[in-house]
Design an enzyme around this catalytic site. Structure first.
Site, PDB file in Angstrom:
ATOM      1  N   PRO A   1       0.836  -1.146  -0.156  1.00  0.00           N
ATOM      2  CA  PRO A   1       0.073   0.019  -0.006  1.00  0.00           C
ATOM      3  C   PRO A   1       1.125   1.753  -0.199  1.00  0.00           C
ATOM      4  O   PRO A   1       0.678   2.161   0.986  1.00  0.00           O
ATOM      5  CB  PRO A   1      -0.829  -0.020   1.218  1.00  0.00           C
ATOM      6  CG  PRO A   1      -0.480  -0.496   2.142  1.00  0.00           C
ATOM      7  CD  PRO A   1       1.118  -1.943   1.505  1.00  0.00           C
ATOM      8  N   CYS A   2       1.232   2.048  -1.427  1.00  0.00           N
ATOM      9  CA  CYS A   2       2.014   2.554  -1.679  1.00  0.00           C
ATOM     10  C   CYS A   2       2.000   3.894  -1.055  1.00  0.00           C
ATOM     11  O   CYS A   2       2.288   5.140  -0.945  1.00  0.00           O
ATOM     12  CB  CYS A   2       3.293   2.630  -2.614  1.00  0.00           C
ATOM     13  SG  CYS A   2       2.212   2.146  -4.133  1.00  0.00           S
ATOM     14  N   HIS A   3       0.401   3.960  -1.561  1.00  0.00           N
ATOM     15  CA  HIS A   3      -0.779   5.176  -1.491  1.00  0.00           C
ATOM     16  C   HIS A   3      -0.837   5.521  -0.097  1.00  0.00           C
ATOM     17  O   HIS A   3      -1.064   6.609   0.849  1.00  0.00           O
ATOM     18  CB  HIS A   3      -2.108   4.963  -1.818  1.00  0.00           C
ATOM     19  CG  HIS A   3      -2.738   4.194  -0.914  1.00  0.00           C
ATOM     20  ND1 HIS A   3      -2.478   2.553  -1.001  1.00  0.00           N
ATOM     21  CD2 HIS A   3      -3.463   3.660  -0.443  1.00  0.00           C
ATOM     22  CE1 HIS A   3      -3.426   1.621  -0.883  1.00  0.00           C
ATOM     23  NE2 HIS A   3      -4.435   2.335   0.187  1.00  0.00           N
TER      24      HIS A   3
END
Length: 288
Positions: A253-255
């Site tokens: 989950p880089c967001h």
């Protein structure tokens, strides 16, 4: 845990349709930040009746359009950082990197060998296909060991997304195989079951991606916190680069990584997608 049976599945166009509506809503809300548009105004801009527009919002977000506007507002990231900042050490010790993560799949992952990385994937057979998600069309790639690529297509288009992802394994044998990819897509956004990942990256990148996987849904952290967590507190810029090179967005989950100031930072597949993801997760965290 909330019922997610209403969410769009990979075999229907509903996710892409809903995301297209959300993207237009984001643009309209941004343009009228000083005077938030009413439900009727938003519906008119979308050329929908208020009732239809409300149903689309509710099906996608799980909350009313009025409430969801707060999540889409430009200041939401700062509020999220203040209210739900996650110290990665705490998250890891609490077991949040496993089945305890809200709505997340249980992820089993392994990294490709340094030799595979150095050879650019030579000898690897990678299949790819297209699917639907709550954030528009996606490209999914997989080896025999698991998913090795996930890209969001709405802001870039199919050709650019495929070129971008294929360049990460320049020597691999890529073949389109929708029949093989379809079952892998089926549960990615339903928060059930497990997913296997097969990651390719330099050792530093792998460390960053592993840290990202400890951030629970509905929470965020900062690039500087990730740098500290992996033992490289001065490498904030390098962390940002590694976050941007994440090959399986959403699953890693880089967001959920923000600037220390609360700014969104960049997002490889477009900031509208990142904002929609954060808002979508916040609405579900609130619903619990």
């Amino acid at each position: 845990m909330t019922d997610q049976s209403h969410l769009p599945g990979p075999d229907t166009p509903e996710g892409s349709y809903h995301y297209a509506v959300m993207r237009r809503a984001i643009e309209l809300i941004d343009a009228r930040a000083d005077a938030p548009p009413s439900l009727e105004d938003l519906a008119a801009e979308m050329r929908m009746s208020p009732a239809h527009f409300q149903r689309v919002f509710s099906a996608w977000a799980g909350v009313s359009p009025k409430r969801f506007q707060q999540y889409l507002a430009l200041g939401h990231a700062k509020a999220l950082l203040k209210e739900r900042f996650t110290l990665l050490d705490t998250a890891a010790s609490a077991g949040l990197s496993g089945t305890g993560r809200l709505h997340d799949l249980f992820l089993r992952w392994e990294s490709m060998s340094p030799g595979d990385y150095a050879r650019g994937g030579a000898g690897l057979s990678i299949r790819y296909g297209w699917g639907d998600s709550p954030f528009g069309e996606i490209l999914v790639m997989a080896t025999d060991r698991g998913i090795c690529g996930l890209a969001f297509v709405a802001e870039t288009g199919r050709a650019a997304a495929l070129t971008d992802m294929a360049a990460r394994w320049p020597e691999a044998d890529l073949r389109e195989d929708g029949a093989a990819i379809g079952p892998l897509v089926a549960d990615l956004f339903r928060g059930a079951g497990a997913a296997r990942l097969h990651l390719i990256g330099a050792p530093f990148q792998i460390k960053v991606w592993e840290a990202l996987m400890t951030i629970p849904t509905g929470h965020v952290t900062t690039y500087s916190e990730i740098a500290a967590r992996i033992g490289s507190p001065r490498a904030v810029r390098a962390v940002g680069t590694a976050v941007g090179r994440n090959p399986v967005s959403w699953l890693i989950p880089c967001h959920r990584a923000l600037r220390k100031s609360g700014g969104l930072g960049g997002y490889h597949w477009g900031l509208p997608v990142k904002r929609a993801m954060l808002a979508w997760e916040s609405s579900r965290a609130e619903a619990l």
